[in-house]
Each structure stands twice: as C-alpha cells, then as structure tokens.
Design an enzyme around this catalytic site. Structure first.
Site, PDB file in Angstrom:
ATOM      1  N   GLY A  27       0.822  -1.195   0.000  1.00 41.14           N
ATOM      2  CA  GLY A  27       0.000   0.000   0.000  1.00 41.14           C
ATOM      3  C   GLY A  27       0.862   1.254   0.000  1.00 41.14           C
ATOM      4  O   GLY A  27       2.047   1.214   0.347  1.00 41.14           O
ATOM      5  N   CYS A  28       0.264   2.377  -0.376  1.00 41.81           N
ATOM      6  CA  CYS A  28       1.028   3.624  -0.502  1.00 41.81           C
ATOM      7  C   CYS A  28       1.478   4.152   0.861  1.00 41.81           C
ATOM      8  O   CYS A  28       2.668   4.427   1.071  1.00 41.81           O
ATOM      9  CB  CYS A  28       0.219   4.667  -1.263  1.00 41.81           C
ATOM     10  N   PHE A  29       0.549   4.299   1.812  1.00 37.10           N
ATOM     11  CA  PHE A  29       0.936   4.711   3.162  1.00 37.10           C
ATOM     12  C   PHE A  29       1.921   3.706   3.751  1.00 37.10           C
ATOM     13  O   PHE A  29       2.901   4.074   4.405  1.00 37.10           O
ATOM     14  CB  PHE A  29      -0.288   4.814   4.067  1.00 37.10           C
TER      15      PHE A  29
END
Length: 324
Positions: A133-135
């Site tokens: 995921g990005c976060f």
C-alpha cells in the site's frame, strides 16, 4: 519483449502504469481490460497519453498471450479474480496485484510482499507479487532500518498526509474539488487498513516486535504524494542512527537518505523514496516522502516486474520530479 496485460485499466494506478509501460524499453502491452470501457480508446480515459498510444480497452483477457498480468482492480476483487480464473491461468504467468488482497501472510497465499527494500531476493524468484500500500510503503521506509537494528521498543507515532489521488478515481464527498481544495481533515485514525502490513514487515526484521503504531492519516489538498513524519523514543546519537539508515539503503535503486530537510516535490512524479533523520532530546524524528501513485503503487509494480524478469531495476522508471 515482455508481454503484459492489465485488468482494471480505467483507474489512477492503471493510468500511471500505462504511462510507464508504454515508455518501458522491454515491454509490449497486449491488452488493457475494462468492461465498462470496452471498445473505447485508452486516451478517452487517460487523456495524458494522447499521442503515445492507439490502444483500446477490451473486455477480453488473453492470458495465453502475455508474460505478466497486472491487477489494478478494487480491493477484494483480486481474490475473486484468482478464485474464478486461477485454474485457467498459464503455469508460467506472473502476476502483480496492486490491491490489498494478498499482502498479509496466510495459509495458501502464494504472493510475495513486494517491497523491494525488504524482499528483493524473494521478489526475483517469485511468480506472484502483492504490491504494498502507498501509506505502508512510505511509513515502512522510515521504520525498516530501526527494526533491522532492534530499535523499536515502544510506541511509534505517525502523522502522514496524502494527495487526493489516494482516494481513487471514483468521485466521493471527500475527493470532490470544492471540498478538498484549501481543506485538510483526518480519517481512519489509529485503524487504517495499512497498519497490519506495516507491522508484519517490522516483525520480519525485528522478531517479536508488536508495539503500538499510532497512525493519524490526513487528507491533503493536493493531488499526489505522501509526506510522513514519525517520531519515537531513541537513546542513540543521531549520527549512529543515520549511519544505520545509510547502510540499510546502500545499493538501493530508489530509496535515499537525505542530509537536510526534505519536501514533497522532490519525489512527486518519480519512483523515489527519501527519508531524513533528526534528533530532538530523546525523540527521533524520521521524515519520509513518496509519490503515492508511483513508489506507492504503479512505479513500485514496474520495479517488481523488472526484478521478476531480471531486468535493470530502473528500466522504465527514469522519471523527472515536478520540481516547480
């Protein structure tokens, strides 16, 4: 040439993926699947690709014509896809999933967690990769060197702000321009869906670590990028900590340790991650920045593809930051 297919071709991550693959020296795009856009030109949806491709969306999935398949569907749909189509997939087909369906280890999960800074050698040998995921990517880049050196001993405090593209292409109340512009808000405090994969990776490097990660996600009033500020207790001298970071990321293709204050525009439109370490009393402050659509999604997916096929890691990813 590596022949590729994309399923879920109309979203933001697919648009970025197409931009990268069209310009990749070792790739040919065979099909871009989108049932709702079948027969329409790619540029009808991803207008930034005018002049770069004449491809059209299709509702077909030509598995026997490709070497690697990118899944750019909504969360939950990748698992359904594998359950429905797994039996007819060619034995040699590689798959990179950009959703969160296969990021967590579980019985029967054949996907390798695709953070190159953590699992480079495993990715090289894998057939299936689950893109982080990005976060999760941004926060892990800030914390992995500490976990490697056994320095995570208590609570970790994270504040991270993300661009509106992180909410996906479908409009909603919190992504509408008139609401998002000149506005900031928090969402999912302490319970964001990326926390389990972050904790999984930290425990991989620091066995037994199960400390609390107090994560406050923030919606930003800009389109793309993630800026994370993270602090925790640390008794070491800052020079010693910085040395650990430099050693951990030595030889990495896209993650760098800065020696001065960093800002988001250094990474927007690139596949870079940059971290900076400072010390205030007994508090260690780590700042981490990425582009959520590139290092946090499609760029990392291409990096994983390059590793899986033994290509130059940077192939197709020589990108210029926005700068101004």
């Amino acid at each position: 040439m590596i022949k590729t297919g994309i399923i879920g071709g109309a979203g933001y991550t697919a648009g970025e993926l197409l931009r990268l693959l069209i310009n990749h020296p070792e790739v040919e795009i065979v099909f871009v699947n989108s049932s709702s856009n079948a027969g329409n030109k790619i540029t009808d949806v991803h207008s930034g690709l005018y002049g770069e491709t004449d491809l059209e969306f299709t509702d077909q999935m030509l598995f026997d014509k490709i070497d690697v398949l990118f899944l750019c569907m909504g969360h939950g749909d990748s698992q359904k896809f594998m359950e429905t189509n797994g039996a007819e997939l060619p034995a040699s087909l590689k798959i990179i999933d950009l959703a969160n369906d296969f990021r967590l280890k579980a019985d029967g999960n054949k996907f390798i967690y695709g953070l190159p800074e953590l699992n480079r050698e495993e990715i090289k040998k894998s057939q299936y990769v689950a893109n982080p995921g990005c976060f999760a990517t941004c926060i892990q880049l800030a914390l992995l060197p500490l976990a490697k050196n056994g320095l995570l001993k208590g609570e970790v405090h994270v504040n991270a702000i993300t661009g509106s593209t992180g909410a996906g292409v479908k409009p909603g109340a919190t992504s509408h321009f008139s609401w998002r512009n000149n506005n900031i808000s928090i969402y999912k405090p302490f319970k964001h869906q990326h926390l389990p994969e972050i904790k999984q990776s930290l425990a991989q490097l620091q066995a037994g670590y199960d400390g609390v990660i107090n994560f406050i996600p923030v919606r930003g009033d800009f389109p793309r990028g993630i800026f994370a500020s993270i602090y925790l207790d640390c008794e070491l001298e800052v020079a010693d900590v910085i040395r650990m970071y430099e050693e951990f990321y030595a030889g990495q293709s896209f993650t760098f340790v800065a020696n001065k204050t960093i800002d988001l525009k250094q990474v927007v439109n690139t596949n870079k991650g940059i971290v900076q370490v400072e010390k205030y009393g007994n508090k260690l402050l780590v700042t981490s920045i990425i582009d959520n659509l590139l290092k946090g999604a499609s760029g990392q997916a291409v990096h994983n593809m390059n590793l899986m096929f033994g290509l130059d890691e940077k192939a197709g990813l020589h990108l210029k930051p926005s700068a101004f």
